[in-house]
Scaffold this active site. Sequence first.
Site, PDB file in Angstrom:
ATOM      1  N   TYR A   1      48.473  37.451  32.010  1.00 54.98           N
ATOM      2  CA  TYR A   1      49.413  36.786  31.121  1.00 54.98           C
ATOM      3  C   TYR A   1      50.715  37.571  31.198  1.00 54.98           C
ATOM      4  O   TYR A   1      50.741  38.772  30.903  1.00 54.98           O
ATOM      5  CB  TYR A   1      48.898  36.778  29.682  1.00 54.98           C
ATOM      6  CG  TYR A   1      47.736  35.842  29.452  1.00 54.98           C
ATOM      7  CD1 TYR A   1      47.952  34.495  29.169  1.00 54.98           C
ATOM      8  CD2 TYR A   1      46.424  36.301  29.493  1.00 54.98           C
ATOM      9  CE1 TYR A   1      46.898  33.631  28.943  1.00 54.98           C
ATOM     10  CE2 TYR A   1      45.359  35.448  29.271  1.00 54.98           C
ATOM     11  CZ  TYR A   1      45.599  34.115  28.999  1.00 54.98           C
ATOM     12  OH  TYR A   1      44.540  33.264  28.780  1.00 54.98           O
TER      13      TYR A   1
ATOM     14  N   ARG B   1      38.250  38.913  35.444  1.00 55.71           N
ATOM     15  CA  ARG B   1      37.437  37.695  35.453  1.00 55.71           C
ATOM     16  C   ARG B   1      36.087  37.945  36.108  1.00 55.71           C
ATOM     17  O   ARG B   1      35.850  38.972  36.728  1.00 55.71           O
ATOM     18  CB  ARG B   1      38.192  36.577  36.190  1.00 55.71           C
ATOM     19  CG  ARG B   1      39.485  36.123  35.525  1.00 55.71           C
ATOM     20  CD  ARG B   1      39.208  35.381  34.224  1.00 55.71           C
ATOM     21  NE  ARG B   1      38.323  34.266  34.469  1.00 55.71           N
ATOM     22  CZ  ARG B   1      38.726  33.029  34.812  1.00 55.71           C
ATOM     23  NH1 ARG B   1      40.015  32.771  34.920  1.00 55.71           N
ATOM     24  NH2 ARG B   1      37.859  32.062  35.015  1.00 55.71           N
TER      25      ARG B   1
ATOM     26  N   ASP C   1      39.336  31.277  28.960  1.00 55.09           N
ATOM     27  CA  ASP C   1      38.350  32.094  29.665  1.00 55.09           C
ATOM     28  C   ASP C   1      37.587  33.041  28.751  1.00 55.09           C
ATOM     29  O   ASP C   1      36.444  33.381  29.008  1.00 55.09           O
ATOM     30  CB  ASP C   1      39.021  32.898  30.794  1.00 55.09           C
ATOM     31  CG  ASP C   1      40.192  33.740  30.299  1.00 55.09           C
ATOM     32  OD1 ASP C   1      40.434  33.770  29.086  1.00 55.09           O
ATOM     33  OD2 ASP C   1      40.871  34.359  31.141  1.00 55.09           O
TER      34      ASP C   1
ATOM     35  N   PRO D   1      47.426  32.132  23.310  1.00 56.00           N
ATOM     36  CA  PRO D   1      46.130  32.555  23.856  1.00 56.00           C
ATOM     37  C   PRO D   1      45.897  34.058  23.777  1.00 56.00           C
ATOM     38  O   PRO D   1      44.875  34.549  24.257  1.00 56.00           O
ATOM     39  CB  PRO D   1      46.220  32.095  25.318  1.00 56.00           C
ATOM     40  CG  PRO D   1      47.667  32.166  25.647  1.00 56.00           C
ATOM     41  CD  PRO D   1      48.400  31.829  24.376  1.00 56.00           C
TER      42      PRO D   1
END
Length: 634
Positions: free
Chosen positions: A271, A262, A75, A351
């Site tokens: 996460y 987001r 993302d 990530p």
Amino acid sequence: MQFHLNGFRPGEPLHLEASGEALPHGDGVPAEVDVLIVGCGPAGLTLAAQLAAFPDIRTCIVEQKDGPMQLGQADGIACRTMEMFEAFEFAGRVMAEACWINEVTFWKPDGTDAGNIVRHGRVQDTEDGLSEFPHVILNQARVHDFYLETMRNSPSRLEPHYSRQLLDVKVDADAQDHPVTVRLERTDAAHAGQVETLKARYVVGCDGARSAVRKSIGLQLVGDSANQAWGVMDVLAVTDFPDIRYKSAVQSGSGNLLVIPREGGYLVRLYVEMDKLGEAERVSARNITIDKLVATAQRIFHPYTLDVKEVPWWSVYEIGQRICHKYDDADRNGGRPRVFIAGDACHTHSPKAGQGMNFSMQDTFNLGWKLASVLRGQAVPELLDTYSEERQVVAQQLIDFDREWARMFSDRAKKTEVEGAETSGVDPKEFQRYFEQHGRFTAGMGTHYRPSMICGEAKHQHLAGGFVIGTRFHSAPVVRITDAKPLHLGHVGKADGRWRFYAFEGQAGGVEALCRFLAESPDSPVLRYTREGQDIDSVFDIRAIFQQSHRDLAFERMPGLLRPQKGRFGLRDYEKVFSPDLKSGQDIFDMRGVDRMRGALVVVRPDQYVAHVLPLDAHAELAAFFAGFMKPVR
């Protein structure tokens, strides 16, 4: 953006006219292609979108899945990636949709109650002046959509072939033409089990960490695992955690967590640190459920509440850093690479730094123009050796950074305030400092290519200290003299395979003589490597930046190379001469350390990296540089 060069055409200007050379998209894959791309992830689509600009290059891209991605995994879009998106002309659309990451907050256990968390720091996400673009968050599937649209609207009208599973790749090193044979099995219901055979000049495996292309050329990912399981989930939730719309790193007594807001104002990615794994244990053995993931996040957020209403996507993974020692099959193929790998096929990491998708796209942005140059007869095949040489080295640097970053993120916070003595773990303040110190790396600006046939030595670097050879061209504001339009100089460089010459005029002059050399000398790269019948700037795009105000410059007195006539009508290009943005006080000469007396010539590669810095009168050095890898056409 320029259009109408060869005649007026209404409608969307980015919907380019189809070329008569375009490869038709039939039900089956073509029998022969110049480049076969395996995988429609970010790396594969970046390469496909770049090659789609060249209809004379027969490109095919295949994907095992049955259609385009609908819900993304990655993302984060780094500043450097946004600069690349500008070259593909969809950066503005990404910025309009995306969530911008402007600041990062840091949380740690409460010094008076270790069961709670408190905010202890806040930093700017990227330093001022690092890039004209922000760090943003957008669903990976939308990035794919933009690339697919670019491909459909290109002269090639390139479309993926879905539902194709790679069976094998074989290279005949003695073959003169199309030496790579690939077999694909169709997996869609209507054609299940059918095998297609395709021959290619080059194959690029962008097919992920379990890459079948990588296995076919005998390469393997080598590295280690941190033996730590993490979960990730996109959630729509009701919470009283105050920083839910900030990127937030949370260290608590119950574990660690990363908040990524987001796009759209409501969706959030979390996460979440989960279980420690045994030495040889895989995360799949733990059977981690979404309920357990949510419950762990709720404990970490305490005393704040998290009421999850919907989970559009979630997954669990284990942290590991792995890399291939090279990215092509040159060792198996007589020294000439024919098969390449990119993205997760050749490097994997956590990530946490947000570099997976970003770094993968930079792999193929590096490779794409090189393949195009060789296939179009502009450059020698040895140019392709530089792909693995450049990208493997910088990927190793990323792996090393990610290993330390992931370790710090997974460690417990030290509890000095609670217990009165230092305990094991990471100091929350040190964690914050590490983030700040490596901000350039996480923004995608850590890449610095070594000297090579396409990166010159730093002999003349002092002439333009802010345009460091081997790093990306750091754009700055300028004003176009023909219409007083303020813009960013770097935005004139599109993903079209062309080299850029940015000539910064010195007080002692130099631009006119440079243009005369480029336009008239038999040693001129422009004349040596541009074919008869092509526009004069079709291989080398020359731009000039003067120190005076745009009002003090006369366009009609500029050298012809800076106001060329192009296209079938011989229309004049009015967009190649600039002045500093003096009105705003942003003088590009000061901002990028350009020598005002002598000026400088900054040579920029098609992938936006600075290839050389030279004096304006270093005509012989300029000619020698390109003679090292380009093929004369006249």
